[in-house]
Design an enzyme around this catalytic site. Structure first.
Site, PDB file in Angstrom:
ATOM      1  N   TYR A  56     -11.612   6.254  16.454  1.00  0.00           N
ATOM      2  CA  TYR A  56     -10.290   5.663  17.017  1.00  0.00           C
ATOM      3  C   TYR A  56     -10.168   4.132  17.024  1.00  0.00           C
ATOM      4  O   TYR A  56      -9.128   3.560  16.654  1.00  0.00           O
ATOM      5  CB  TYR A  56     -10.033   5.966  18.646  1.00  0.00           C
ATOM      6  CG  TYR A  56      -9.947   7.436  18.921  1.00  0.00           C
ATOM      7  CD1 TYR A  56      -8.647   7.957  18.626  1.00  0.00           C
ATOM      8  CD2 TYR A  56     -10.735   8.340  19.125  1.00  0.00           C
ATOM      9  CE1 TYR A  56      -8.322   9.253  18.581  1.00  0.00           C
ATOM     10  CE2 TYR A  56     -10.848   9.693  19.261  1.00  0.00           C
ATOM     11  CZ  TYR A  56      -9.191  10.349  19.156  1.00  0.00           C
ATOM     12  OH  TYR A  56      -9.229  11.658  19.273  1.00  0.00           O
ATOM     13  N   ARG A  59      -8.679   4.143  13.448  1.00  0.00           N
ATOM     14  CA  ARG A  59      -7.118   4.647  13.896  1.00  0.00           C
ATOM     15  C   ARG A  59      -6.221   3.400  14.100  1.00  0.00           C
ATOM     16  O   ARG A  59      -5.063   3.256  13.775  1.00  0.00           O
ATOM     17  CB  ARG A  59      -6.860   5.751  14.778  1.00  0.00           C
ATOM     18  CG  ARG A  59      -7.657   6.807  14.486  1.00  0.00           C
ATOM     19  CD  ARG A  59      -7.112   8.005  13.439  1.00  0.00           C
ATOM     20  NE  ARG A  59      -6.991   7.489  12.045  1.00  0.00           N
ATOM     21  CZ  ARG A  59      -8.131   7.501  11.369  1.00  0.00           C
ATOM     22  NH1 ARG A  59      -9.323   7.729  11.752  1.00  0.00           N
ATOM     23  NH2 ARG A  59      -8.058   7.105   9.814  1.00  0.00           N
ATOM     24  N   GLN A  89       4.201  13.039  20.359  1.00  0.00           N
ATOM     25  CA  GLN A  89       2.667  13.817  20.432  1.00  0.00           C
ATOM     26  C   GLN A  89       2.057  12.391  19.517  1.00  0.00           C
ATOM     27  O   GLN A  89       0.563  12.660  19.734  1.00  0.00           O
ATOM     28  CB  GLN A  89       2.647  14.660  19.559  1.00  0.00           C
ATOM     29  CG  GLN A  89       3.169  15.953  20.012  1.00  0.00           C
ATOM     30  CD  GLN A  89       3.333  17.160  19.151  1.00  0.00           C
ATOM     31  OE1 GLN A  89       2.293  17.919  19.014  1.00  0.00           O
ATOM     32  NE2 GLN A  89       4.361  17.568  18.562  1.00  0.00           N
ATOM     33  N   ASN A  90       2.667  11.556  18.997  1.00  0.00           N
ATOM     34  CA  ASN A  90       2.040  10.451  18.376  1.00  0.00           C
ATOM     35  C   ASN A  90       1.150   9.530  19.317  1.00  0.00           C
ATOM     36  O   ASN A  90       1.827   9.248  20.411  1.00  0.00           O
ATOM     37  CB  ASN A  90       3.087   9.561  17.386  1.00  0.00           C
ATOM     38  CG  ASN A  90       3.427  10.291  16.307  1.00  0.00           C
ATOM     39  OD1 ASN A  90       2.974  11.668  16.217  1.00  0.00           O
ATOM     40  ND2 ASN A  90       4.353  10.211  15.684  1.00  0.00           N
ATOM     41  N   VAL A  91       0.135   9.009  19.019  1.00  0.00           N
ATOM     42  CA  VAL A  91      -0.542   7.886  19.747  1.00  0.00           C
ATOM     43  C   VAL A  91      -0.292   6.604  19.313  1.00  0.00           C
ATOM     44  O   VAL A  91      -0.708   5.533  20.013  1.00  0.00           O
ATOM     45  CB  VAL A  91      -2.130   8.191  19.738  1.00  0.00           C
ATOM     46  CG1 VAL A  91      -2.525   9.546  20.492  1.00  0.00           C
ATOM     47  CG2 VAL A  91      -2.799   8.259  18.430  1.00  0.00           C
ATOM     48  N   HIS A 107       0.467  12.840  24.241  1.00  0.00           N
ATOM     49  CA  HIS A 107      -1.193  12.927  23.796  1.00  0.00           C
ATOM     50  C   HIS A 107      -1.646  11.451  24.069  1.00  0.00           C
ATOM     51  O   HIS A 107      -2.727  11.294  23.412  1.00  0.00           O
ATOM     52  CB  HIS A 107      -1.004  13.212  22.332  1.00  0.00           C
ATOM     53  CG  HIS A 107      -0.913  14.765  22.449  1.00  0.00           C
ATOM     54  ND1 HIS A 107      -0.412  15.433  21.130  1.00  0.00           N
ATOM     55  CD2 HIS A 107      -0.513  15.694  23.279  1.00  0.00           C
ATOM     56  CE1 HIS A 107      -0.384  16.766  21.347  1.00  0.00           C
ATOM     57  NE2 HIS A 107      -0.513  17.102  22.639  1.00  0.00           N
ATOM     58  N   GLY A 173       8.849  15.728  12.118  1.00  0.00           N
ATOM     59  CA  GLY A 173       7.634  15.569  11.840  1.00  0.00           C
ATOM     60  C   GLY A 173       6.400  16.086  12.531  1.00  0.00           C
ATOM     61  O   GLY A 173       5.286  15.668  12.602  1.00  0.00           O
ATOM     62  N   THR A 174       6.573  17.283  12.887  1.00  0.00           N
ATOM     63  CA  THR A 174       5.353  18.066  13.859  1.00  0.00           C
ATOM     64  C   THR A 174       5.320  19.356  13.287  1.00  0.00           C
ATOM     65  O   THR A 174       6.394  20.080  13.142  1.00  0.00           O
ATOM     66  CB  THR A 174       5.532  17.849  15.340  1.00  0.00           C
ATOM     67  OG1 THR A 174       4.711  18.790  16.000  1.00  0.00           O
ATOM     68  CG2 THR A 174       6.902  18.402  15.707  1.00  0.00           C
ATOM     69  N   SER A 175       4.135  19.840  13.170  1.00  0.00           N
ATOM     70  CA  SER A 175       3.920  21.205  12.869  1.00  0.00           C
ATOM     71  C   SER A 175       4.089  22.357  13.722  1.00  0.00           C
ATOM     72  O   SER A 175       4.026  23.649  13.766  1.00  0.00           O
ATOM     73  CB  SER A 175       2.578  21.378  12.134  1.00  0.00           C
ATOM     74  OG  SER A 175       1.688  21.216  13.217  1.00  0.00           O
TER      75      SER A 175
HETATM   76  N1  APR Z   1       8.706  13.615   6.907  1.00  0.00           N
HETATM   77  C1  APR Z   1       8.790  14.639   7.686  1.00  0.00           C
HETATM   78  N2  APR Z   1       8.014  15.414   8.056  1.00  0.00           N
HETATM   79  C2  APR Z   1       6.676  15.213   7.689  1.00  0.00           C
HETATM   80  C3  APR Z   1       6.348  14.264   6.435  1.00  0.00           C
HETATM   81  C4  APR Z   1       7.436  13.009   6.443  1.00  0.00           C
HETATM   82  N3  APR Z   1       7.390  12.107   5.520  1.00  0.00           N
HETATM   83  N4  APR Z   1       5.127  14.074   6.273  1.00  0.00           N
HETATM   84  C5  APR Z   1       4.539  15.214   6.954  1.00  0.00           C
HETATM   85  N5  APR Z   1       5.435  15.879   7.681  1.00  0.00           N
HETATM   86  C6  APR Z   1       5.435  17.066   8.345  1.00  0.00           C
HETATM   87  C7  APR Z   1       4.459  18.090   8.229  1.00  0.00           C
HETATM   88  O1  APR Z   1       5.425  19.044   6.964  1.00  0.00           O
HETATM   89  C8  APR Z   1       4.158  18.782   9.378  1.00  0.00           C
HETATM   90  O2  APR Z   1       5.077  20.081   9.574  1.00  0.00           O
HETATM   91  O3  APR Z   1       5.109  16.546   9.746  1.00  0.00           O
HETATM   92  C9  APR Z   1       4.187  17.548  10.237  1.00  0.00           C
HETATM   93  C10 APR Z   1       2.829  16.909  10.677  1.00  0.00           C
HETATM   94  O4  APR Z   1       2.074  18.137  11.237  1.00  0.00           O
HETATM   95  P1  APR Z   1       0.657  17.870  11.814  1.00  0.00           P
HETATM   96  O5  APR Z   1      -0.301  17.081  10.896  1.00  0.00           O
HETATM   97  O6  APR Z   1       0.126  19.068  12.582  1.00  0.00           O
HETATM   98  O7  APR Z   1       0.972  16.634  12.939  1.00  0.00           O
HETATM   99  P2  APR Z   1       1.199  17.068  14.580  1.00  0.00           P
HETATM  100  O8  APR Z   1       1.954  18.249  14.743  1.00  0.00           O
HETATM  101  O9  APR Z   1       1.815  15.698  15.067  1.00  0.00           O
HETATM  102  O10 APR Z   1      -0.155  17.406  15.367  1.00  0.00           O
HETATM  103  C11 APR Z   1       0.095  17.500  16.751  1.00  0.00           C
HETATM  104  O11 APR Z   1      -2.213  17.882  16.771  1.00  0.00           O
HETATM  105  O12 APR Z   1      -4.404  17.097  16.488  1.00  0.00           O
HETATM  106  C12 APR Z   1      -3.359  16.885  17.039  1.00  0.00           C
HETATM  107  O13 APR Z   1      -3.196  15.416  18.954  1.00  0.00           O
HETATM  108  C13 APR Z   1      -2.754  15.314  17.567  1.00  0.00           C
HETATM  109  O14 APR Z   1      -0.678  14.968  18.308  1.00  0.00           O
HETATM  110  C14 APR Z   1      -1.392  15.732  17.336  1.00  0.00           C
HETATM  111  C15 APR Z   1      -1.056  17.283  17.311  1.00  0.00           C
END
Ligand code: APR
Length: 232
Positions: A56, A59, A89-91, A107, A173-175
């Protein structure tokens, strides 16, 4: 004065990718380089706190070097026409540094540390490291103010309420793989306008229009359209 319509924005690591911060699950993501159970669980903290702190601290240094990008800035502009709540969800602190006024961190936040004895004792540490010998005023070690796997998310009710009452919802930007935060998208009202901005998505929540584009490229134009929709 009329009340402004409400927007809830759910953000994840992808919105900060173009600011130079790694995502978690993309091909070059953080969890490829660091086994998540070694650095982001209560068990890891018990077993090897030095490794967890170093992870961390690194990070936090990256966040210090990063700058908000066009997507973070566009979300600030949205406040000229809407009551905007960002649930992230971003820190990292890039939404705050861009100037967004209502940001909920579900988070945790990397620029804060907390007591391992009293979770309500939270301290701003800016971009400074946390050391193994650092103690809270109660004498217990300090840990990053981060929600690890197996721990409860923070401010969930508040975040959920902002989505449930929103006229428009933007997910960026979240999966959508980590619950319960991922489930918040499903709380959007059926009649709300809903967009999802992610490069790749395994699934699209019901009613969302998917923009498979980089956040810094597409979010400013969605924001422009949404503001124009109000002023038209
Ligand atoms: N623009 C838009 N989307 C993007 C970009 C970009 N430039 N780059 C990547 N992505 C998308 C990817 O396609 C994916 O769908 O952002 C997403 C990132 O997903 P993750 O890496 O899983 O991140 P996140 O969803 O924030 O993770 C959730 O997991 O481990 C933990 O606590 C941590 O808060 C985090 C949580």
């Amino acid at each position: 004065m009329d009340k402004k319509p409400k927007i809830a924005v759910l953000t994840g690591a992808g919105i900060s990718a173009e600011s130079g911060l790694s995502t978690f699950r993309d091909s070059d993501g953080l969890w490829e380089k660091y086994p998540v159970y070694d650095v982001a669980t209560p068990e890891a903290w018990s077993k090897n706190p030095a490794l967890v702190l170093e992870f961390y601290n690194q990070r936090r240094r990256k966040v210090a070097e990063a700058k908000p990008n066009a997507a973070h800035h566009a979300l600030v502009e949205l406040e000229s026409a809407y009551d905007v709540t960002i649930v992230t969800q971003n820190v990292d602190d890039l939404h705050e540094r861009a100037g967004s006024s209502q940001v909920i961190h579900v988070h945790g936040l990397i620029t804060q540390a907390r007591s391992t004895k009293d979770p309500n004792l939270i301290f701003d540490i800016r971009y400074n490291n946390i050391g193994l010998d650092d103690r809270c005023p109660l004498g217990s070690p300090l840990r990053p103010h981060i929600v690890w796997f197996g721990e409860s998310v923070q401010h969930f009710e508040e975040g959920a309420a902002s989505v449930e009452t929103a006229d428009k919802v933007m997910v960026i930007g979240t999966s959508l793989t980590v619950y319960p935060a991922a489930g918040m998208a499903d709380l959007a009202r059926p009649e709300a306008e809903k967009v999802l901005v992610t490069l790749e998505s395994d699934f699209i929540p019901t009613g969302f229009i998917h923009y498979p584009q980089k956040a810094a490229e597409i979010v400013p134009s969605i924001v422009k359209d949404w503001i124009a929709g109000i002023k038209a």
